[in-house]
Every structure is written in C-alpha cells, then in structure tokens.
Scaffold this active site. Structure first.
Site, PDB file in Angstrom:
ATOM      1  N   GLN A  69      39.583  12.801 -12.172  1.00 50.72           N
ATOM      2  CA  GLN A  69      40.212  11.844 -11.260  1.00 50.72           C
ATOM      3  C   GLN A  69      40.030  12.290  -9.800  1.00 50.72           C
ATOM      4  OE1 GLN A  69      41.616   8.842 -11.493  1.00 50.72           O
ATOM      5  NE2 GLN A  69      41.148   8.684 -13.673  1.00 50.72           N
ATOM      6  N   SER A  70      38.805  12.549  -9.414  1.00 50.07           N
ATOM      7  CA  SER A  70      38.506  13.063  -8.080  1.00 50.07           C
ATOM      8  C   SER A  70      38.569  11.975  -7.022  1.00 50.07           C
ATOM      9  CB  SER A  70      37.120  13.703  -8.075  1.00 50.07           C
ATOM     10  OG  SER A  70      36.695  13.981  -6.761  1.00 50.07           O
TER      11      SER A  70
END
Length: 337
Positions: A75-76
């Site tokens: 979930q960058s």
C-alpha cells in the site's frame, strides 16, 4: 539556499494549507494544534511524495529517461504518486511492491493504492518480504536497458538527496506561512519512515536558522536506526545544497514507540487517532504513516510532552487512499436502512 538552481517540474498544488485544529485543541485541553496539509498536494489524491517527485522527475527528464522504476510496500503512497507523475509526464512506470506485512487480504493487495497504481497505467510486480528491493530494481533496469529503454531508478519513498529537496522547499514554505500568519511554531511533528521528509525538513529548517525542532514519529525502524538513516540522508542533502555541516546529529530526533508489531500493521492507537481526527476536524489520516504519527502525537500530549500554550504543527503526509486497504479495522457499524 537557492533551490532554483535545481531542476524541478510543477506537480503539486502548492503551497498547501496551514490550518488550526481548534476543535481538537479544545477537546484535548491544549496545546494549540495546527496541521500542514500535505495531504492536499493534489497529485492522485495528494501526499508528501509529490514534493519529492517534483525534483526527482525533473532529474529523470534531464537525464533523458523514458521509464521510471520505483518500489515500496504493497500500500505504498509513493508508488501511487509516482505512477500519477509518470502518467502526467508521458513516461512508462514499473513498480515493485514488497509484501512487508504478509497480508493476503483481497482489500489490502488489490484495493487502495494498488488500484490507483494500475489506473494510472503502471505495471506492478510483487516481491516477498525481506527482498533486496534496490537490487531488484537494478536488475529490472538492466533488463530494460537491454531492450533499448532509458530507465531512471527512484529509491523507496523518493528518499535520496534529490527527493529530499522537496522538503527543504517545504520548510521554506512553512516559515513563510507562519510569518504571514504571525504564528510562532514551537514544534513540528510528522510520521517518519524512509527518511526523506524528515531529512529535508531538518536540513531546511537548520539552514534557515528557524529554531523549530522537528520530531519524527517512526513507523518502521527502531529509534537508533531511524535517526541514523535520517541523519545520513540529511548530511547528503546538505552536501547536495553546498551546506556541509549545517545539520548535527542532535538535530535529528525520532520517537519510535508507536510502530507496534511492524510497518503497515495496524495498532489500536492508530485506529483511535484516525477516528478522532476524522470526527473532530473532518480530516482523514492513513493507517500506515500519518495515523501512527498522529497517535504518537496524541500520546505525547497526554504525557505532558508539550506546554499547554505551545503551537504544535503536525505535517500531514497524506495517504488516506490506504484506508480502503484496511476496511475491517475501524470497528464501524454496517449500513443501516
């Protein structure tokens, strides 16, 4: 400190607002809380990486790159904003995502930032936790060079001396806003992970002799390692600016008591912080960075770390898109007809 010497492309909606949080300050009984809204930078829903990408993308274009490679956790926020920046500039984008949490929840691996990465046209490849992500990017870059491409590799979080210039610039922006508002900033607090945001802020605020202490609330590494990472990058950033020695080791302070079980793994205090700010000020944090950073700030307030009359600015690094990767942690009631 002339940042105009460095190439830059305009990607963000700057300056971002500096707003008082009057209702929350009253709720807590002080100090005077303010928020620097870098969740409002505009690029693909905003976030702190946009400032870094303004300098990184300019550097890529100057080097004649046609492809950008970067990496991050599943979930960058950095990956999302990089994908958006490359779409805006007409560059190809390859993202390597490391499964640091070990989660295989469909919402986590397909929704939130991952969904937006793909909407912006980036190609995504996954790597297991603990992979040497820099080496993986270099391997991909070499393969692309063999195909006649010109790749530009950006480290995780955009955290190198070029990217950190974005937060040197943000420090100047914050000071100008505080002067215009007649606001004495006593403390600046933010979530710190890949080190670029804190390194840029410390470098800029020291170079400007602001006398504003920066406190990073760690979201990943232990205190000693986090502070060393930030200090090393601050030194490199200072050298890049021609300001060797402007940052001392004691200028870099991180509190890493709020990481919990690890990077990207929810904590109860993070969930409560996200809900509190949403319900007191209508502002959305994220579960990985700003949520844990704000949880740390709230705990320190409760412990009397700040004077009641201090003006404390929380730098919101964005990332609320990641809330949708963790839909079941908030304990919210379902829809009622």
């Amino acid at each position: 400190m002339n940042l105009a010497r460095f190439p830059r492309v305009r990607l963000g909606h700057l300056p971002t607002p500096l707003e008082p949080m009057e209702r929350l300050s009253k709720h807590l009984g002080g100090p005077n809380l303010w928020i620097k809204r870098d969740d409002c930078t505009g690029l693909a829903s905003g976030g702190n990486k946009t400032r870094k990408l303004e300098f990184l993308m300019a550097d890529a274009l100057e080097q004649g790159a046609d492809t950008v490679i970067t990496q991050g956790a599943t979930q960058s926020n950095h990956a999302r904003q990089t994908a958006a920046a490359t779409a805006k500039l007409g560059l190809a984008c390859h993202i390597l995502l490391e499964n640091r949490t070990g989660s295989d929840d469909p919402s986590y691996v397909h929704n939130g930032n991952v969904l937006l990465d793909q909407l912006h046209g980036a190609s995504i490849a996954k790597r297991p936790a603990g992979a040497d992500m820099q080496a993986e990017m270099e391997k991909l870059a070499e393969a692309l060079r063999g195909q006649g491409r010109k790749p530009y590799v950006i480290p995780g979080g955009g955290s190198n001396p070029v990217g950190a210039l974005g937060y040197v610039n943000a420090s100047l922006e914050l000071l100008n806003q505080s002067v215009d508002m007649g606001l004495r900033v006593d403390h600046l607090v933010h979530a710190t992970g890949s080190a670029g945001t804190q390194a840029g802020l410390v470098t800029g605020l020291k170079a400007l002799n602001s006398q504003i202490p920066v406190l990073g609330i760690g979201v990943r590494a232990p205190k000693d390692k986090q502070e060393e990472n930030v200090f090393v990058l601050a030194e490199r950033t200072s050298t890049h600016l021609g300001l060797d020695g402007v940052v001392r080791r004691e200028d870099v302070v991180a509190n890493c008591d709020y990481v919990g079980e690890g990077y990207g793994i929810p904590t109860d205090s993070m969930v409560e912080a996200v809900k509190l700010l949403a319900q007191q000020e209508g502002i959305l944090l994220d579960p990985v960075y700003s949520g844990k950073g704000f949880a740390g700030l709230l705990d320190l307030i409760g412990k009397g770390h700040f004077d009641k009359n201090d003006n404390v600015v929380f730098l919101h690094t964005g990332g609320s898109v990641a809330l949708f990767g963790y839909p079941d942690i908030y304990g919210l009631p379902g829809y009622q007809a």
